[in-house]
Scaffold this active site. Structure first.
Site, PDB file in Angstrom:
ATOM      1  N   LYS A 259       0.860  -1.186   0.000  1.00 38.15           N
ATOM      2  CA  LYS A 259       0.000   0.000   0.000  1.00 38.15           C
ATOM      3  C   LYS A 259       0.899   1.239   0.000  1.00 38.15           C
ATOM      4  O   LYS A 259       1.954   1.250   0.646  1.00 38.15           O
ATOM      5  CB  LYS A 259      -0.872  -0.042   1.257  1.00 38.15           C
ATOM      6  CG  LYS A 259      -1.892   1.072   1.389  1.00 38.15           C
ATOM      7  CD  LYS A 259      -2.719   0.865   2.662  1.00 38.15           C
ATOM      8  CE  LYS A 259      -3.809   1.909   2.825  1.00 38.15           C
ATOM      9  NZ  LYS A 259      -4.618   1.692   4.054  1.00 38.15           N
TER      10      LYS A 259
ATOM     11  N   SER B  78      -9.541   1.530   3.137  1.00 29.00           N
ATOM     12  CA  SER B  78      -8.729   2.339   2.242  1.00 29.00           C
ATOM     13  C   SER B  78      -7.661   1.544   1.497  1.00 29.00           C
ATOM     14  O   SER B  78      -7.063   2.057   0.560  1.00 29.00           O
ATOM     15  CB  SER B  78      -8.047   3.445   3.051  1.00 29.00           C
ATOM     16  OG  SER B  78      -7.149   2.871   3.992  1.00 29.00           O
TER      17      SER B  78
ATOM     18  N   SER C 132      -9.497  -0.809   7.436  1.00 23.62           N
ATOM     19  CA  SER C 132      -8.975  -0.690   6.072  1.00 23.62           C
ATOM     20  C   SER C 132      -8.215  -1.893   5.511  1.00 23.62           C
ATOM     21  O   SER C 132      -7.874  -1.895   4.332  1.00 23.62           O
ATOM     22  CB  SER C 132      -8.092   0.539   5.954  1.00 23.62           C
ATOM     23  OG  SER C 132      -8.901   1.679   5.839  1.00 23.62           O
TER      24      SER C 132
HETATM   25  N1  GLN Z   1     -12.978   3.780   6.716  1.00 25.11           N
HETATM   26  C1  GLN Z   1     -12.359   4.262   7.912  1.00 25.11           C
HETATM   27  C2  GLN Z   1     -12.014   5.720   7.758  1.00 25.11           C
HETATM   28  O1  GLN Z   1     -12.333   6.261   6.767  1.00 25.11           O
HETATM   29  C3  GLN Z   1     -11.144   3.432   8.238  1.00 25.11           C
HETATM   30  C4  GLN Z   1      -9.965   3.763   7.429  1.00 25.11           C
HETATM   31  C5  GLN Z   1      -8.763   2.969   7.803  1.00 25.11           C
HETATM   32  O2  GLN Z   1      -8.834   1.945   8.471  1.00 25.11           O
HETATM   33  N2  GLN Z   1      -7.611   3.477   7.379  1.00 25.11           N
HETATM   34  O3  GLN Z   1     -11.436   6.326   8.589  1.00 25.11           O
END
Ligand code: GLN
Length: 497
Positions: free
Chosen positions: A77, A152, A176
């Site tokens: 990532k 994400s 994420s």
């Molecule tokens: N969807 C969550 C957010 O937008 C988690 C994102 C993540 O785990 N990086 O914060």
């Protein structure tokens, strides 16, 4: 050999160590597939094929290929800094930045002899659940190109599900790793907070961020976890404890015997009276997976965790608060983008212009929200309250783990939704994290394992365990995988054929 991109890590290890193939061949097969498919999928932000082939040739020449992860291609990532390799965290504000060092987990993978294929797409600064918040482009779900791959870590999920990489790393702050794994039919594990180094991970919410593996099988994920895990003196919150025996647990779980294991099904996450917002098909697949666990000898009971319902508002105060502090470092001076520095403006104007153009709308929303929640008059009412809720959630876990060994729930309340469907509705986007946030706030480990299809799209079962008992997540996930017979992504191959 037939298509090398169809092999999982364990199969690649065998093919490499037997001399049937080489790391160069395996790497080239993945690069060819990236060239053919990534124009559509958008899984990668950066690929350096020449560097990957050079590295693969070195590993082949060393004779190590097939030992551990040596010779296996991986994708990272774009939130992990990699020395000399562009790293953007999905943001324009870091465009053009080449970090001077590598994240501990990236270094550990490199030291193990893996071959870096490239950096994967993500929601900007890991804020989102669909990868549509990437400043560069959206990523498509290999199961249905009109749907999101989760987020994400959606570039990593699309790359592994689409066979553009055998395994990848993601990060998980509120879901994420687990949610994109769930909606693309992968295994994704968020380790115990502090058990995998955060050094060199571009910070979003430092008390929640964790790195972890995304793979097509439970054992593949465990093999990667074992390499990246363990104490790192460069991370001040790193736990000085041995890496849980996740590979052994994955092998043991695959035997399908869970006799005596106590499993709690969380009522507040899709159970009686808490089904609003959940797809019926998701709840059915999860109920079937729970029945499989029972069939394997587990003792299943329902468990109530009353504070889990408060996880979402607490997370969306704590994470933006920490983000507003962490993102202050992006001022246009030290990294990447700088706007308006033509001698006619003072430094404050250049910073303001850089941030205005360098940050996307969701990142700005979080910075504003976080700054407000931390401001003098409101600190106690917002950030302080959210921290109290975090303690309550922690206590719910501790009480539950007095009675059961693991907790289970759906990973995502719904299957992958159509691209665009939630972009104008932040609350609908945030609702995707309903089931993953409690484990994030408590710092406990949680895995998502595929448990079938609904409407032809993957569904994930989440397995949560006490801190440092990551091995239990792998054991239970492996039992589910074994009971279902084959990795879910095999059915993606059938579907595409
Ligand atoms: N969807 C969550 C957010 O937008 C988690 C994102 C993540 O785990 N990086 O914060």
């Amino acid at each position: 050999m037939s298509d090398l991109t169809a092999l999982n890590v364990v199969e690649l290890q065998q093919a490499l160590s037997s001399g049937e193939t080489t790391s160069v061949e395996v790497t080239r097969a993945h690069l060819d597939r990236i060239a053919a498919e990534d124009g559509t999928l958008g899984a990668y932000l950066h690929v350096d094929g020449e560097a990957a082939l050079r590295r693969a040739a070195e590993v082949d020449a060393s004779g190590a290929a097939g030992t551990g992860l040596a010779g296996i291609p991986v994708a990272l990532k774009d939130v992990f800094v990699t020395e000399g390799v562009p790293t953007t965290s999905g943001s324009r504000i870091l465009e053009g930045w080449r970090p001077p060092y590598s994240a501990t987990v990236a270094q550990r993978l490199a030291d193990a002899g893996t071959v870096l294929l490239g950096k994967t797409n993500m929601d900007e600064f890991a804020m989102g659940s669909s990868t549509e918040n990437s400043a560069y482009r959206p990523t498509r779900n290999p199961w249905d190109h009109d749907r999101i791959p989760g987020g994400s870590s959606g570039g990593s999920s699309a790359a592994v599900a689409g066979r553009l990489a055998p395994v990848a790393l993601g990060t998980d702050t509120g879901g994420s790793i687990r949610q994109p794994a769930a909606v693309t039919g992968l295994v994704g594990h968020k380790p115990t907070y502090g058990s995998v180094s955060r050094y060199g991970l571009i910070a979003f919410s430092s008390s929640l961020d964790q790195a972890g593996p995304m793979a097509r099988t439970v054992l593949d994920a465990a093999l990667v976890h074992e390499v990246i895990g363990g104490h790192d003196p460069r991370d001040s919150t790193s736990i000085d404890a041995p890496v849980p025996t996740v590979v052994e647990a994955a092998r043991r779980g695959a035997g399908g015997d869970l006799a005596g294991l106590r499993v709690g099904v969380v009522r507040e996450l899709g159970g009686d009276g808490a089904r609003e917002g959940y797809d019926a098909g998701v709840l059915e697949r999860v109920a079937e997976a729970v029945a499989l666990l029972e069939g394997a000898g587990a003792e299943v009971r329902e468990v109530s965790c009353p504070s889990f319902g408060l996880a979402l508002p607490a997370y969306y105060l704590i994470a933006p608060s920490e983000a507003s502090s962490n993102l202050a470092r992006f001022e246009g001076m030290r990294f990447g983008l700088r706007v308006g520095d033509d001698g006619s403006r003072d430094i404050d104007e250049v910073m303001a212009l850089t941030r205005e153009q360098g940050f996307g709308p969701e990142v700005k929303r979080r910075i504003i929200l976080g700054t407000y929640a931390l401001s003098a008059g409101y600190y106690d009412a917002y950030y302080g309250q959210a921290q109290k809720v975090r303690t309550l959630i922690n206590r719910d876990f501790l009480a539950a783990f007095d009675d059961v060994d693991v907790l289970v729930s759906p990973t995502s309340p719904t299957v992958a939704w159509p691209i665009g469907a939630r972009v104008d509705d932040p609350l609908a986007m945030y609702a995707a994290d309903l089931c993953t946030l409690p484990a994030s706030l408590a710092g406990v480990p949680a895995i998502s394992v595929p448990c079938g299809l609904s409407e032809g799209l993957p569904v994930g079962l989440q397995v949560m365990a006490p801190a440092l008992a990551d091995d239990r997540c792998y054991r239970v996930a492996a039992a589910v995988e074994a009971a279902l017979g084959a990795p879910l992504t095999d059915r993606l191959g059938e579907r595409a054929a």
